[in-house]
Scaffold this motif. Sequence first.
Motif, PDB file in Angstrom:
ATOM      1  N   GLY A 136       0.777  -1.256  -0.038  1.00  0.00           N
ATOM      2  CA  GLY A 136       0.104   0.095  -0.112  1.00  0.00           C
ATOM      3  C   GLY A 136       0.709   1.332  -0.076  1.00  0.00           C
ATOM      4  N   ASP A 137       2.024   1.179   0.505  1.00  0.00           N
ATOM      5  CA  ASP A 137       3.015   2.404   0.647  1.00  0.00           C
ATOM      6  C   ASP A 137       3.661   2.461  -0.783  1.00  0.00           C
ATOM      7  N   ILE A 138       3.736   1.452  -1.564  1.00  0.00           N
ATOM      8  CA  ILE A 138       4.437   1.653  -3.075  1.00  0.00           C
ATOM      9  C   ILE A 138       3.525   2.236  -3.819  1.00  0.00           C
ATOM     10  N   SER A 139       2.030   1.603  -3.877  1.00  0.00           N
ATOM     11  CA  SER A 139       1.132   2.049  -4.639  1.00  0.00           C
ATOM     12  C   SER A 139       0.105   3.182  -3.975  1.00  0.00           C
ATOM     13  N   LEU A 140       0.080   4.268  -4.046  1.00  0.00           N
ATOM     14  CA  LEU A 140      -0.740   5.160  -3.188  1.00  0.00           C
ATOM     15  C   LEU A 140      -2.004   4.705  -3.270  1.00  0.00           C
ATOM     16  N   PRO A 141      -2.904   4.792  -2.119  1.00  0.00           N
ATOM     17  CA  PRO A 141      -4.425   4.329  -2.123  1.00  0.00           C
ATOM     18  C   PRO A 141      -5.238   5.464  -2.956  1.00  0.00           C
ATOM     19  N   LYS A 142      -6.307   5.122  -3.224  1.00  0.00           N
ATOM     20  CA  LYS A 142      -7.267   6.245  -3.755  1.00  0.00           C
ATOM     21  C   LYS A 142      -7.708   7.218  -2.935  1.00  0.00           C
ATOM     22  N   VAL A 143      -7.793   8.556  -3.239  1.00  0.00           N
ATOM     23  CA  VAL A 143      -7.781   9.604  -2.159  1.00  0.00           C
ATOM     24  C   VAL A 143      -9.122   9.351  -1.498  1.00  0.00           C
ATOM     25  N   ASP A 144      -9.990   9.163  -1.960  1.00  0.00           N
ATOM     26  CA  ASP A 144     -11.614   8.780  -1.277  1.00  0.00           C
ATOM     27  C   ASP A 144     -11.510   7.555  -0.361  1.00  0.00           C
ATOM     28  N   GLN A 145     -10.409   6.905  -0.371  1.00  0.00           N
ATOM     29  CA  GLN A 145     -10.391   5.654   0.783  1.00  0.00           C
ATOM     30  C   GLN A 145     -10.171   6.523   2.238  1.00  0.00           C
ATOM     31  N   TYR A 146      -9.836   7.665   2.458  1.00  0.00           N
ATOM     32  CA  TYR A 146      -9.472   8.456   3.502  1.00  0.00           C
ATOM     33  C   TYR A 146     -10.409   9.911   3.666  1.00  0.00           C
ATOM     34  N   GLN A 147     -10.693  10.122   5.049  1.00  0.00           N
ATOM     35  CA  GLN A 147     -11.119  11.406   5.131  1.00  0.00           C
ATOM     36  C   GLN A 147      -9.977  12.030   5.714  1.00  0.00           C
ATOM     37  N   HIS A 148      -9.608  13.155   4.811  1.00  0.00           N
ATOM     38  CA  HIS A 148      -8.794  14.304   5.183  1.00  0.00           C
ATOM     39  C   HIS A 148      -9.099  15.688   5.823  1.00  0.00           C
ATOM     40  N   LYS A 149      -8.230  15.903   6.555  1.00  0.00           N
ATOM     41  CA  LYS A 149      -8.202  17.124   7.487  1.00  0.00           C
ATOM     42  C   LYS A 149      -7.060  17.764   7.613  1.00  0.00           C
ATOM     43  N   ARG A 150      -7.134  19.182   7.082  1.00  0.00           N
ATOM     44  CA  ARG A 150      -6.043  20.023   7.146  1.00  0.00           C
ATOM     45  C   ARG A 150      -5.634  20.248   8.722  1.00  0.00           C
ATOM     46  N   GLN A 151      -4.318  20.115   9.023  1.00  0.00           N
ATOM     47  CA  GLN A 151      -4.203  20.572  10.482  1.00  0.00           C
ATOM     48  C   GLN A 151      -3.540  21.785  10.664  1.00  0.00           C
ATOM     49  N   ARG A 152      -2.388  21.972   9.715  1.00  0.00           N
ATOM     50  CA  ARG A 152      -1.494  23.142   9.939  1.00  0.00           C
ATOM     51  C   ARG A 152      -0.717  23.442   8.858  1.00  0.00           C
ATOM     52  N   ASN A 153       0.235  24.330   8.654  1.00  0.00           N
ATOM     53  CA  ASN A 153       1.197  24.309   7.561  1.00  0.00           C
ATOM     54  C   ASN A 153       2.654  24.249   8.658  1.00  0.00           C
ATOM     55  N   GLU A 154       3.373  23.613   7.941  1.00  0.00           N
ATOM     56  CA  GLU A 154       5.046  23.509   8.500  1.00  0.00           C
ATOM     57  C   GLU A 154       6.053  23.382   7.705  1.00  0.00           C
ATOM     58  N   GLN A 155       7.097  23.739   8.298  1.00  0.00           N
ATOM     59  CA  GLN A 155       8.293  23.706   7.215  1.00  0.00           C
ATOM     60  C   GLN A 155       9.043  22.354   7.612  1.00  0.00           C
ATOM     61  N   ILE A 156       9.580  21.607   6.319  1.00  0.00           N
ATOM     62  CA  ILE A 156      10.069  20.527   6.559  1.00  0.00           C
ATOM     63  C   ILE A 156      11.430  20.669   5.506  1.00  0.00           C
ATOM     64  N   ASP A 157      12.616  20.589   5.955  1.00  0.00           N
ATOM     65  CA  ASP A 157      13.754  20.904   5.304  1.00  0.00           C
ATOM     66  C   ASP A 157      13.803  22.126   4.482  1.00  0.00           C
ATOM     67  N   GLY A 158      13.167  23.233   5.182  1.00  0.00           N
ATOM     68  CA  GLY A 158      13.100  24.499   4.497  1.00  0.00           C
ATOM     69  C   GLY A 158      11.946  24.683   3.478  1.00  0.00           C
ATOM     70  N   GLN A 159      11.172  23.612   3.396  1.00  0.00           N
ATOM     71  CA  GLN A 159       9.962  23.793   2.431  1.00  0.00           C
ATOM     72  C   GLN A 159       8.706  23.815   3.091  1.00  0.00           C
ATOM     73  N   ASP A 160       7.799  24.763   2.630  1.00  0.00           N
ATOM     74  CA  ASP A 160       6.412  25.215   3.443  1.00  0.00           C
ATOM     75  C   ASP A 160       5.691  23.827   2.764  1.00  0.00           C
ATOM     76  N   CYS A 161       5.038  23.212   4.012  1.00  0.00           N
ATOM     77  CA  CYS A 161       3.920  22.019   3.877  1.00  0.00           C
ATOM     78  C   CYS A 161       2.819  22.234   4.478  1.00  0.00           C
ATOM     79  N   TYR A 162       1.787  21.504   3.588  1.00  0.00           N
ATOM     80  CA  TYR A 162       0.561  21.382   4.212  1.00  0.00           C
ATOM     81  C   TYR A 162       0.597  20.296   5.211  1.00  0.00           C
ATOM     82  N   VAL A 163       0.157  20.167   6.191  1.00  0.00           N
ATOM     83  CA  VAL A 163       0.096  18.841   7.104  1.00  0.00           C
ATOM     84  C   VAL A 163      -1.337  18.624   7.374  1.00  0.00           C
ATOM     85  N   ILE A 164      -1.438  17.086   6.701  1.00  0.00           N
ATOM     86  CA  ILE A 164      -2.909  16.522   6.562  1.00  0.00           C
ATOM     87  C   ILE A 164      -2.981  15.421   7.183  1.00  0.00           C
ATOM     88  N   GLU A 165      -3.999  15.451   7.987  1.00  0.00           N
ATOM     89  CA  GLU A 165      -4.556  14.093   8.583  1.00  0.00           C
ATOM     90  C   GLU A 165      -5.302  13.200   7.723  1.00  0.00           C
TER      91      GLU A 165
END
Lengths: 266, 432
Positions: A136-165
């Motif tokens: 399942g990690d190799i082949s990404l699951p269909k988007v609608d198999q999960y409910q997604h929630k935006r948590q915050r924005n955060e920087q990782i390695d100097g890049q702005d990222c959306y953080v999604i649960e």
Amino acid sequence: MKGLVRTAVLLGVSTLVALDTYSAEPNARDIMEKNFFVSKVKSLKTDSTMVLINDKGQQRERKNTTLLKLQANGIDSKLLVKFSTPADIKGTGFLQVEHSDGEDDLWIYLPALKKSRRLVANNKKDSFVGTDFSYGDISLPKVDQYQHKRQRNEQIDGQDCYVIESIPINETVKTNSGYSKKITWARTDNFLETKVEYYDVSGRLLKTQRITQHRQVEPQPARWVALHREMTNHQTGHQTVLNFDKIEPGVAAPDEVFTTRYVERE
Amino acid sequence: MRLRAAISFAALMGVSGAGQADDSRVPESPAFEGVQAFLQTRRVSGALRADYFHAAKRPDQGSDLLGVTAQIKTLPELGERIDGKLEARITNPALNRDGASQSRLLEGFVTLHLAQADLRIGKQIVAWGRADGINPTDNLTPRDYTVLLPFEDDQRFGTTAIKLDTYLSPQHTLTVFISPFFKPAMISLPTAGRTLRETTPARTLANSELGLKLDKIGEGLDGSISYFHGFSLLPDLRLLGSNPVEPILESHYDRINVLGADFARNFGRFAVRGEAAYVDTRDTAGDDPGIKNPYLFWIIGIDRTFFEEMNVNVQFFQRRVRRYHAPEGIADLQARAVALLNALIDGQRDRISNGISFRVSNKWFNNTLEAEVFAVLNLTRRDRFIRPLLTYAFTDHWKGTVGAEVYGGAADTQFGSLKPRRGVFAELRYGF
């Protein structure tokens, strides 16, 4: 008085602009949909090395060549993986044909058996050839198999990222994937993930994947590939490092390549 | 003697001490790495194996056998559209018994890859059937049931043949297999108190074998239908007469025609696999105890993975023998004994025999430790076979395996008759 009015107007405009900016930002599902599609390259050939590192630091290595092709619907891919080392899995082949409207077709070829064997596609949580990546990690699951929630924005390695649960939409998805929750750090500029946390079915942190060395391989629409991935299993202390040693975008492999005929070629 | 063999094996395991320390993290010598790289670029791989078997698979071999095996495989690329394979094995299965070394070319063929077809010529293994471990349609190439190596697939070796796979579409393949050189399976026949003469079909064009298969894959369902016109891989015995001391038996291989089919389909987390073959023999009337009767052999099973890596496979199988005659109905004692032997070899002990097979396997520590138990129970006569197997990968190169073969049941049953083969085995393997 005039200054006060001007300040009030400026504040009001700023608030409206800020509100407008926020509403222009994509919602969680949109982000994960873009994350899903941003790595859907039309065709790609890679040589990669997977280094398996146990909690004592001992290493094992698997090398493989992978061919990937996007199907006509622009959603599903075909994937062919052939292992070249080590000796005990040399010649092992793996073939996946995704079907967004049904179950994927999956086969494994083991040279000792001399024939391909159909695998159950729902076993997404099974380890991919002993690595810390699951199917399942190799082949990404269909988007609608999960409910997604935006948590915050955060920087990782100097890049702005959306953080999604992301939470599985039902028990079946949860059981099949082995995850009760995923948290994805997706870059705001290209939507490719830079970090993913995976929580097991009892809610404990199971694995963390770090994704670096993003490379754009197709211009329009923009498609990206990460050349380096590290998956760490926090519960076993085991880690798998996946490095793409060579990537060749645009290698036009005919559909015939993604059949058991080719997976069975040693 | 058993102790000596065990000590010898332990000494060989001592070699693995280096293997255990050996790891990708430990730098190999440049010369060693150079050899590895050379072999890899030349597409050469292989294994060196040291084996201990408590029980032999041939009565003349004794027990507590310590053997060594070298196996090498190369996959030469002979052109843009031509490649090949050579795989050979040299083994001495009983170093501590002054056993003779044996060598065998397992496969040696060239393959021409055309746009819509692959043509393979040479000695090759062709394995048919989608069921797990028990394959009624797998009648093309033989097995050596006497080999003293631990894995099921170690038994396979090739037959000289021409195989043409024509790809009618990405989903459909038509296979034509022609072999002018029949090669029988190797089994151990009880020769004590008997004189045994083996006759194999003459190598004539008329004795060629033909296999046809139409295979379909994808869209949720894999399946095939097949036909085979050839010889039975397992022998039948015929009583030729008696010399003053003992009866004289002829071991021979008769023509069979096999109509087969198989399928594999997933239902949620379950994989369902089935396979069936109707085998027509020369004894259509069923009245010649020296030739096996026509029979239907089918198997169906499901498998599912539990937790992360534990796979459970359960199968039910049945043989239905046409025009069955029980060996017990033969008045002549010698003829009855031969008929019983044939029934045991061919699995024709009863008119209808039912059985189940069970395989459970698991992997731990990122596939470094693997355990498997494979069991077959004949429900009709309650005879059984169980083979537990445990394999540990010390490194990418070194692997150790321990296991056992346990046979049970009455002496006049298929597995009960193999009780002398009961025993443990172990292997240390260096793969390169």
